[in-house]
Design a protein around this motif. Structure first.
Motif, PDB file in Angstrom:
ATOM      1  N   THR A 443       1.000  -1.147   0.155  1.00  0.00           N
ATOM      2  CA  THR A 443       0.069  -0.037  -0.032  1.00  0.00           C
ATOM      3  C   THR A 443       0.794   1.327   0.265  1.00  0.00           C
ATOM      4  O   THR A 443       0.458   2.342  -0.609  1.00  0.00           O
ATOM      5  CB  THR A 443      -0.884   0.056   1.200  1.00  0.00           C
ATOM      6  OG1 THR A 443      -0.206  -0.260   2.496  1.00  0.00           O
ATOM      7  CG2 THR A 443      -2.029  -1.087   1.028  1.00  0.00           C
ATOM      8  N   ALA A 444       2.138   1.212   0.585  1.00  0.00           N
ATOM      9  CA  ALA A 444       2.947   2.351   0.837  1.00  0.00           C
ATOM     10  C   ALA A 444       3.719   2.768  -0.527  1.00  0.00           C
ATOM     11  O   ALA A 444       3.863   1.775  -1.428  1.00  0.00           O
ATOM     12  CB  ALA A 444       3.587   2.058   2.053  1.00  0.00           C
ATOM     13  N   SER A 445       4.573   3.583  -0.411  1.00  0.00           N
ATOM     14  CA  SER A 445       5.416   3.724  -1.797  1.00  0.00           C
ATOM     15  C   SER A 445       6.849   3.679  -0.774  1.00  0.00           C
ATOM     16  O   SER A 445       7.033   4.064   0.423  1.00  0.00           O
ATOM     17  CB  SER A 445       5.311   5.508  -1.731  1.00  0.00           C
ATOM     18  OG  SER A 445       5.960   5.676  -3.237  1.00  0.00           O
ATOM     19  N   VAL A 542      15.792  11.892   1.008  1.00  0.00           N
ATOM     20  CA  VAL A 542      14.950  10.651   0.511  1.00  0.00           C
ATOM     21  C   VAL A 542      15.286   9.475   1.114  1.00  0.00           C
ATOM     22  O   VAL A 542      16.543   9.308   0.779  1.00  0.00           O
ATOM     23  CB  VAL A 542      14.869  10.786  -1.134  1.00  0.00           C
ATOM     24  CG1 VAL A 542      14.210   9.560  -1.490  1.00  0.00           C
ATOM     25  CG2 VAL A 542      14.344  12.085  -1.692  1.00  0.00           C
ATOM     26  N   ASP A 543      14.566   8.878   1.757  1.00  0.00           N
ATOM     27  CA  ASP A 543      15.001   7.623   2.291  1.00  0.00           C
ATOM     28  C   ASP A 543      13.851   6.653   2.168  1.00  0.00           C
ATOM     29  O   ASP A 543      12.731   6.928   1.828  1.00  0.00           O
ATOM     30  CB  ASP A 543      15.511   8.099   3.986  1.00  0.00           C
ATOM     31  CG  ASP A 543      16.327   6.950   4.436  1.00  0.00           C
ATOM     32  OD1 ASP A 543      16.761   5.885   3.564  1.00  0.00           O
ATOM     33  OD2 ASP A 543      16.552   7.126   5.826  1.00  0.00           O
ATOM     34  N   VAL A 544      14.271   5.419   2.619  1.00  0.00           N
ATOM     35  CA  VAL A 544      13.336   4.384   2.641  1.00  0.00           C
ATOM     36  C   VAL A 544      12.199   4.582   3.838  1.00  0.00           C
ATOM     37  O   VAL A 544      12.434   4.831   4.674  1.00  0.00           O
ATOM     38  CB  VAL A 544      14.104   3.051   2.813  1.00  0.00           C
ATOM     39  CG1 VAL A 544      13.011   1.876   3.133  1.00  0.00           C
ATOM     40  CG2 VAL A 544      15.297   2.674   1.679  1.00  0.00           C
ATOM     41  N   ASN A 545      11.188   4.337   3.535  1.00  0.00           N
ATOM     42  CA  ASN A 545       9.853   4.762   3.783  1.00  0.00           C
ATOM     43  C   ASN A 545       9.590   3.475   4.844  1.00  0.00           C
ATOM     44  O   ASN A 545       8.558   2.752   4.577  1.00  0.00           O
ATOM     45  CB  ASN A 545       8.608   5.066   3.317  1.00  0.00           C
ATOM     46  CG  ASN A 545       7.467   5.342   3.792  1.00  0.00           C
ATOM     47  OD1 ASN A 545       7.325   5.588   4.970  1.00  0.00           O
ATOM     48  ND2 ASN A 545       6.422   4.979   3.053  1.00  0.00           N
ATOM     49  N   SER A 546      10.138   3.341   6.067  1.00  0.00           N
ATOM     50  CA  SER A 546      10.067   2.087   6.926  1.00  0.00           C
ATOM     51  C   SER A 546       8.695   2.516   7.661  1.00  0.00           C
ATOM     52  O   SER A 546       8.361   3.491   8.228  1.00  0.00           O
ATOM     53  CB  SER A 546      11.129   1.946   7.771  1.00  0.00           C
ATOM     54  OG  SER A 546      12.108   1.418   6.931  1.00  0.00           O
ATOM     55  N   ASN A 547       7.930   1.175   7.990  1.00  0.00           N
ATOM     56  CA  ASN A 547       6.897   1.314   9.056  1.00  0.00           C
ATOM     57  C   ASN A 547       5.732   2.197   8.772  1.00  0.00           C
ATOM     58  O   ASN A 547       5.132   2.833   9.380  1.00  0.00           O
ATOM     59  CB  ASN A 547       7.307   1.588  10.375  1.00  0.00           C
ATOM     60  CG  ASN A 547       8.425   0.657  10.836  1.00  0.00           C
ATOM     61  OD1 ASN A 547       8.357  -0.571  10.729  1.00  0.00           O
ATOM     62  ND2 ASN A 547       9.406   1.303  11.623  1.00  0.00           N
ATOM     63  N   GLY A 548       5.631   2.570   7.337  1.00  0.00           N
ATOM     64  CA  GLY A 548       4.506   3.479   7.047  1.00  0.00           C
ATOM     65  C   GLY A 548       3.363   2.765   6.625  1.00  0.00           C
ATOM     66  O   GLY A 548       2.620   2.924   5.636  1.00  0.00           O
ATOM     67  N   SER A 549       2.591   2.291   7.910  1.00  0.00           N
ATOM     68  CA  SER A 549       1.469   1.560   7.763  1.00  0.00           C
ATOM     69  C   SER A 549       0.341   2.423   7.012  1.00  0.00           C
ATOM     70  O   SER A 549      -0.542   2.086   6.640  1.00  0.00           O
ATOM     71  CB  SER A 549       1.221   0.867   8.877  1.00  0.00           C
ATOM     72  OG  SER A 549       1.200   1.796   9.942  1.00  0.00           O
ATOM     73  N   GLY A 550       0.547   3.649   7.496  1.00  0.00           N
ATOM     74  CA  GLY A 550      -0.585   4.627   7.160  1.00  0.00           C
ATOM     75  C   GLY A 550      -0.490   5.271   5.583  1.00  0.00           C
ATOM     76  O   GLY A 550      -1.348   6.009   5.252  1.00  0.00           O
ATOM     77  N   ASP A 551       0.933   4.636   5.053  1.00  0.00           N
ATOM     78  CA  ASP A 551       0.991   5.559   3.805  1.00  0.00           C
ATOM     79  C   ASP A 551      -0.016   4.795   2.683  1.00  0.00           C
ATOM     80  O   ASP A 551      -0.046   3.679   2.788  1.00  0.00           O
ATOM     81  CB  ASP A 551       2.397   5.279   3.443  1.00  0.00           C
ATOM     82  CG  ASP A 551       2.937   5.911   2.007  1.00  0.00           C
ATOM     83  OD1 ASP A 551       1.973   6.534   1.557  1.00  0.00           O
ATOM     84  OD2 ASP A 551       4.035   5.777   1.646  1.00  0.00           O
TER      85      ASP A 551
ATOM     86  N   TYR B 139       2.818   8.855   8.222  1.00  0.00           N
ATOM     87  CA  TYR B 139       2.489   7.471   7.613  1.00  0.00           C
ATOM     88  C   TYR B 139       2.447   6.397   8.633  1.00  0.00           C
ATOM     89  O   TYR B 139       2.144   5.227   8.416  1.00  0.00           O
ATOM     90  CB  TYR B 139       3.255   7.151   6.436  1.00  0.00           C
ATOM     91  CG  TYR B 139       3.324   7.844   5.058  1.00  0.00           C
ATOM     92  CD1 TYR B 139       1.896   8.249   4.688  1.00  0.00           C
ATOM     93  CD2 TYR B 139       4.156   8.171   4.295  1.00  0.00           C
ATOM     94  CE1 TYR B 139       1.658   8.972   3.672  1.00  0.00           C
ATOM     95  CE2 TYR B 139       4.009   9.111   3.182  1.00  0.00           C
ATOM     96  CZ  TYR B 139       2.724   9.396   2.843  1.00  0.00           C
ATOM     97  OH  TYR B 139       2.440  10.237   1.566  1.00  0.00           O
ATOM     98  N   GLN B 140       3.544   6.941   9.509  1.00  0.00           N
ATOM     99  CA  GLN B 140       3.696   5.672  10.598  1.00  0.00           C
ATOM    100  C   GLN B 140       2.669   5.686  11.944  1.00  0.00           C
ATOM    101  O   GLN B 140       2.776   5.956  12.854  1.00  0.00           O
ATOM    102  CB  GLN B 140       4.990   5.700  11.356  1.00  0.00           C
ATOM    103  CG  GLN B 140       6.020   5.914  10.191  1.00  0.00           C
ATOM    104  CD  GLN B 140       7.568   5.865  10.774  1.00  0.00           C
ATOM    105  OE1 GLN B 140       7.729   5.800  12.237  1.00  0.00           O
ATOM    106  NE2 GLN B 140       8.696   6.325  10.167  1.00  0.00           N
ATOM    107  N   GLY B 141       1.426   5.138  11.413  1.00  0.00           N
ATOM    108  CA  GLY B 141       0.221   5.010  12.189  1.00  0.00           C
ATOM    109  C   GLY B 141       0.346   4.327  13.465  1.00  0.00           C
ATOM    110  O   GLY B 141      -0.555   4.410  14.435  1.00  0.00           O
ATOM    111  N   ASN B 142       1.366   3.305  13.556  1.00  0.00           N
ATOM    112  CA  ASN B 142       1.490   2.454  14.766  1.00  0.00           C
ATOM    113  C   ASN B 142       2.600   3.362  15.687  1.00  0.00           C
ATOM    114  O   ASN B 142       3.117   2.581  16.581  1.00  0.00           O
ATOM    115  CB  ASN B 142       1.934   1.228  14.385  1.00  0.00           C
ATOM    116  CG  ASN B 142       0.701   0.446  13.494  1.00  0.00           C
ATOM    117  OD1 ASN B 142      -0.345   0.796  13.908  1.00  0.00           O
ATOM    118  ND2 ASN B 142       1.166  -0.164  12.685  1.00  0.00           N
TER     119      ASN B 142
END
Lengths: 655, 297
Positions: A443-445, A542-551, B139-142
């Protein structure tokens, strides 16, 4: 007086025959194919006497069926035409009905799938919502599979129609040959008294045959009839009949073809057959069904390729790049023709290179004289390209048709070999889920831009994401630092971009909202929009989008595919491509219906005029019955009169 | 014209069958209420129905999305309003604390209340939305967005991501703002929304308070007001977009009904016409078919 008796007896015989013919007509009023018979009376040859020619009474000159050959031929021809269109209509309306209900079928499921993606975009981190997306995608693959299966059912229906038609044709042509034989034996060459009833039966059989296939008849001088189908293939010649055979298609074993025995083998004559139920079934297959397979498959193929491509540019809950969403449908093995030289062992693979260019058609790859490969698009029989070099051909094909061709295995091929390539036909059968776990939903980028906390300006990178990916991600952040002297962002470390140390010209006064692309070395192409006014030295990394569960950026990109005109070279979105299939089947069914109705009218009219001429009318026969009965009674009086004359004479002598 | 006996029978029956087929067709249309039973009756209409249903579906989905965004933005609005209210109270306390004649005891009491308010601010910053995700962590909802590292150090643990949701064709809207922009990236001050309050309390406890604290608090409040008005603007544009979407749905439904739905009055008239036709065919057949010369022999 002897003459008088003779005249009387001749008259009795003639009217007996007339009465029996009338009775025959009355009895056969409901017999199918029976043509009313008429006794033709004429005078007996007169006798020459001293006082000139003396009439010798009446005789039966001929017993004939009443018919008009032109009308009979019309009935036969219209029977074929009507049955062809009627069969086409029957199959097409089945398919039409299958696609009819707008509340079931591919269309609503396609929409539900994209709706579930929309829901996910509002709540990308939620496992239940993710599960809904997987379930809806699963439903989408099932509906494609089901629709394909239903097309297969139609294909089986066509095959059943072909084999039953071929069986019936064989038994009818044998019966016609048998009747020809009987006619030859019984007529004995007397053309005034033809075997009317046998001829009627034969005509009925010919019309039954015409229900199955278009035919031509030629009546021989001896009274037998020869029957031809297609381009002069003889079915019945005199007293012998030729048998038709069925065999599977040389490329596709799921298709039955019609053949005719020649020597020890048989020749495929499917493409010569027109008319009748057989012609209708073949017409449906070529005109409607094959196209439906390909059109349905194209929607499945394009959808799965587009979704897969976008999904692979996303980033999932376990911090890895997305994989295939649906199973990969890009590779199709080119089928080998069973008629190819036995030594041929080449196997080709067609691989979809651009699903948006893919057409709803099959292709034939031929290996011809001069070792030239050529590819023909079968929907319009146009030659796409030819070359002695397969790679050269493949390049040409990929730019216009959206797939490439490559030799997978095999070392020998013979001139004259051909192979069938079907990029889309089986896509609806093969489409399936590749994702199994909700956490794999990307789901994320994979990348995210962050402003440095020391920034004093308000510049930002937004709407950012990868638009192409090598499958690996940067190991450390890539920083873009603004220099107000040159109005540029400069990337560092320099080696992280291609070309090294990429610069982005950004004039805050005019360029806010402009989209840029930078190639990140070993990663792919990063696209972003710059907004705001940066201060000198402001940095955005610009970096890796870790833990972006809301993205939800990648889901948004997948949703955009719904409205994107990515099918048929940018002319339609998925829904429209499917609608096109529905309306095309509709148009073809309507045309078949129109044509079947028109042919029904012509057929009915021909049968009417046939019945007008040849059918029995009971009133007419009743009148004839009375007429001939009276004539018979009158002629009987001649015999009584002759007797009375004789008695008078005897009386005169014996006195 | 000559007519054969079987021809008369065949044609009469065919005419009756024809009438029956038409009758059954119109009956089916009336019972389903659909003008088009199969695509072949109106291929263009059938395709249009599918396309219109997609338009309706998509727009109704936009409405659903808008409802979600609206709920989130309202949650953000409510939270930010509370946040500003708390800040207002902190500012009042600061003004009180900066008042010279106060004794240390009073200042300590004020500082204690300020710390109380700080923990309220911390709690507001870690508000979650309806599906249990932090509102202000990007984006980090948790991830709980604000981390109290002790001794007045507060760090932002979320990211600068800002989720956009489609509420119309080519129209998407941010459903929240991240904590970085709300609480940390504040113009005209190096403090963040939490350290400003913490430092104020510490200053009061050590009697080193200055008027600069007020400037800092004002900078934070101005930043928050900016975002509150942005939230209001977004809520407004959702209203506008909802109106547009509803219009499209209504119009498409009307179009769909025009194409898909049967005109019942017209259909009933046709049904009656067909019924009369069939009855006439049947009656005339019964009357004529018995006529035969043989009856009189």
């Amino acid at each position: 007086m002897a003459d008088l008796l003779n005249i009387g007896v001749n008259g009795l015989l003639a009217y007996q025959r007339s009465l029996s013919t009338v009775s025959h007509n009355i009895s056969n009023v409901n017999t199918e194919g029976y043509r009313r018979q008429r006794v033709e009376l004429s005078t007996q040859t007169p006798q020459y006497t001293g006082s000139g020619f003396e009439g010798a009474g009446v005789k039966v000159a001929a017993v004939t069926s009443v018919y008009n050959q032109f009308v009979e031929t019309q009935v036969t021809n219209n029977t074929s035409l009507f049955n062809e269109q009627d069969t086409l209509l029957r199959f097409s309306s089945d398919l039409d009905n299958l696609l009819a209900d707008p509340d079931v079928g591919v269309s609503p499921v396609l929409q539900t799938f994209f709706k579930s993606l929309q829901d996910l975009s509002t709540d990308p981190g939620s496992t239940p919502v993710r599960q809904v997306v997987l379930s809806e995608a699963e439903a989408l693959t099932s509906i494609f599979n089901d629709t394909y299966t239903r097309l297969n059912t139609q294909q089986s229906g066509v095959n059943a129609e072909i084999s039953s038609a071929v069986n019936d044709i064989n038994s009818l042509s044998k019966s016609i040959a048998d009747i020809n034989k009987n006619i030859l034996l019984t007529s004995g060459g007397n053309t005034n008294f033809p075997p009317n009833d046998l001829i009627d039966q034969r005509q009925t059989l010919i019309n039954e045959l015409a229900e199955l296939v278009s035919l031509n008849t030629v009546t021989q001088d001896d009274g037998s009839v020869n029957v031809f189908i297609g381009k002069g293939q003889s079915l019945v010649v005199g007293t012998s009949s030729q048998q038709l055979t069925t065999a599977t298609n040389e490329f596709d074993i799921t298709q039955l073809e019609v053949g005719i025995s020649v020597g020890s083998g048989s020749v495929n004559i499917s493409n010569q057959i027109t008319g009748g139920k057989l012609g209708g079934a073949l017409l449906f297959r070529n005109d409607v069904l094959d196209k439906a397979y390909n059109q349905l498959g194209r929607v499945a193929l394009t959808l799965s390729e587009d979704i897969n491509a976008q999904h692979q540019l996303g980033y999932d809950l376990s911090n890895t790049l997305g994989g295939n969403f649906f199973t990969d449908l890009t590779s199709t093995i080119a089928t080998q023709n069973s008629n190819n030289a036995t030594a041929t062992n080449h196997v080709y693979t067609a691989t979809v290179s651009d699903s948006n260019l893919i057409q709803a058609s099959n292709y034939r790859l031929d290996y011809g004289t001069g070792n030239v490969y050529s590819l023909t698009r079968l929907s319009d029989n146009s030659v796409i390209g030819s070359s002695t070099n397969l790679t050269t051909l493949s390049t040409a094909v990929s730019t216009s048709e959206g797939f490439t061709l490559a030799l997978t295995s095999g070392s020998s091929i013979a001139v004259g070999d051909s192979f069938l390539v079907s990029p889309t036909k089986n896509a609806a059968r093969d489409i399936d889920m590749a994702l199994t776990n909700t956490s794999q939903l990307a789901t994320a980028s994979p990348l995210l831009a962050s402003r440095s906390t020391s920034n004093t300006g308000d510049a930002n990178f937004t709407k950012d994401g990868l638009i192409s990916s090598t499958g690996t991600l940067p190991t450390s952040p890539i920083t873009f630092t603004f220099s107000s002297g040159t109005n540029t962002f400069v990337a560092s470390p320099a080696a992280a971009t291609t070309p090294a140390g990429a610069t982005i010209a950004y004039n805050p006064a005019t360029d806010s909202g402009t989209e840029y692309q930078v190639v990140l070395a070993g990663v792919g192409t990063y696209q972003f929009t710059v907004t705001g006014t940066p201060a000198n030295g402001d940095a955005i990394s610009v970096d890796v989008n870790s833990n972006g569960s809301g993205d939800n950026r990648n889901i948004l990109a997948m949703i955009n595919l719904q409205e994107q005109k990515g099918v048929a070279n940018g002319s339609a979105n998925y829904q429209e491509a499917y609608s096109e299939l529905v309306s095309e089947i509709g148009v073809k069914t309507k045309r078949a219906e129109f044509s079947a109705n028109a042919n029904q009218v012509l057929f009915d009219r021909a049968v009417s005029s046939q019945l007008e001429i040849s059918g029995v009318n009971l009133d007419e026969e009743a009148a004839d019955l009375i007429r001939f009965q009276q004539s018979y009674q009158a002629v009987a009086r001649i015999i009584t009169t002759a007797d009375e004359l004789f008695q008078t004479l005897l009386g005169a002598v014996s006195r | 014209m000559r007519i054969s006996t079987s021809q008369f029978q065949i044609e009469s029956v065919r005419r009756m069958l024809d009438q029956e087929a038409r009758l059954s067709d119109i009956q089916q249309k009336i019972s389903t209420g659909r003008r088009i039973l199969t695509p072949s009756e109106d291929p263009a209409g059938a395709a249009r129905i599918l396309d219109l249903k997609q338009v309706i579906d998509v727009n109704e989905q936009y409405q659903r999305n808008a409802d979600v965004v609206e709920a989130r933005l309202q949650a953000q609005d409510v939270t930010l309003t509370s946040f500003v209210d708390v800040y207002q109270r902190v500012r009042e306390l600061a003004v009180q604390g900066l008042n010279d004649p106060l004794g240390q005891e009073n200042r300590d009491a004020i500082a204690a209340e300020i710390r109380q308010q700080l923990s309220e601010l911390m709690s507001l910053s870690s508000r979650k939305d309806g599906s249990g995700e932090y509102l202000f962590s990007g984006y980090q909802g948790n991830t709980n967005p604000v981390v109290d590292a002790g001794s007045g150090t507060f760090t932002y643990a979320g990211d600068q991501g800002q989720r956009k949701i489609a509420i119309g064709p080519n129209r998407s809207i941010e459903d929240s703002d991240n904590g970085y922009d709300l609480f940390f990236n504040i113009a005209n001050t190096t403090e963040n929304a939490f350290s400003a309050v913490y430092n104020l309390a510490s200053d009061l406890e050590s009697n080193t308070q200055t008027g600069a604290s007020l400037t800092e608090l004002d900078a934070v409040m101005e930043n928050l007001s900016n975002f509150r008005s942005k939230t209001g603007v977004r809520l407004n544009s959702i209203e506008v977009q909802n109106g547009v979407n509803e219009g499209v749905v209504l119009q498409s439904k009307q179009l769909l009904s025009d194409i898909e739905d049967l005109d019942l009055a017209e259909a009933i008239t046709e049904l009656n016409l067909r019924r009369t036709g069939l009855e006439a065919a049947q009656q005339s057949y019964v009357r004529i078919q018995g006529l035969n010369l043989f009856n009189f022999l």
